[in-house]
Write a protein that holds these residues in place. Sequence first.
Motif: not given
Length: 386
Positions: A181-182, A291-298
């Motif tokens: 769906g994404s 994934i287009p909407g993913n932001i994972n930061i440390c």
Amino acid sequence: MKVYLDNAATTRMDKEVFDAMLPYLRDEYGNPSSMHDLGQKARAAVEDARAKVAALINAKPAEIIFTSSGTEANNFAVKGAAYAGKRKGNHIIVSSIEHFSVLYSVRMLAKDGYEVTYLPVDKYGMVNPDDVTAAIKDKTVLISVMHANNEVGTIQPIAEIAKIAKSKGIPFHTDAVSTAGSIEADVEKMGVDTLTLAANQFYGPKGAAALYIRSKTRIVPLLHGGVQEEGRRAGTEDVASIVGMGAAAEIALKGMAKNSAYTTKLRDKLIDALKTKIPNIYLNGHAVDRIPGNINICVEFIEGESMLLFLNMEGISASSGSSCTSKALKASHVLTAMGVDAALANGSLLLSLGKNNTEEEIDYVIEKLPPIVERLRKMSPLYKKP
């Protein structure tokens, strides 16, 4: 301002989806298994939704089995394939960063005598197909690798892994809850035997999901009782939710390219701004294959939970990782598998964007997050301002 950046946990239902569901919550209340008119109207609605969900992933309608959640579908895929292949062997291969509905399923199977191999990932969270080949044994009955990770967003080389599995005659499952769906999740192009997807990840209702099962794939039912879903998933169908899933799938397929490009643009803008304005932050996951909407930061020197509390006070909804483990208060198993130091992993922040986010909202986050980080770092005994 209210800003919702927790789309990895769930998305806001589209109005068109809600409108499609509404009649089946009250007026069209028949049981799809009943032979009278009300029942047959419900049956027709379920089959229409099945066709729409199938179209989203380029499957045949008969290959779609509705479930109550992605977790149920993953349990069904893993346990069902393991038990179906028991005469051949008892070895299962999964990646070390799978969703817990897969990891806990194989853990349960291990108690039942199955052997499990956990594939390593690199620093981007990527599985190496060569490791899959090396892990295969004569008694391997299932390989499961997720299409993309729900925490760090890295998209896996599923088609390549599927070819390896097929060459050995081993059923291959992928958890596509975070992608279907994404972005494109075409079962024919990927070559998978089973695939999991969930409506609440593409602006549909919670409580509606599905397992794609390729024709002639052997699988043992997880639930026993009635003969619903061709005898593969017992229980009266949740017609309204299934209708909602079908409507959401149809909308997602039509708008996929446009929404993906739009969300990616916002994502990259936010990543670039945060890297510029906040020192000592690190992007987790693959920089491009994500994934287009993913932001994972440390964020170094502070804890993710503290950031979440301060963001919430500013009207910004975010997460520190998987919503299914957010209360565990321990380092993400995904980041740990990627080799991220435990102390740094505790400072993780997941900002997941969707089609409803605006550039104005992104600007607001860019304005609010850096001062929050600076304030928390001033309270940290570990931080020394350069």
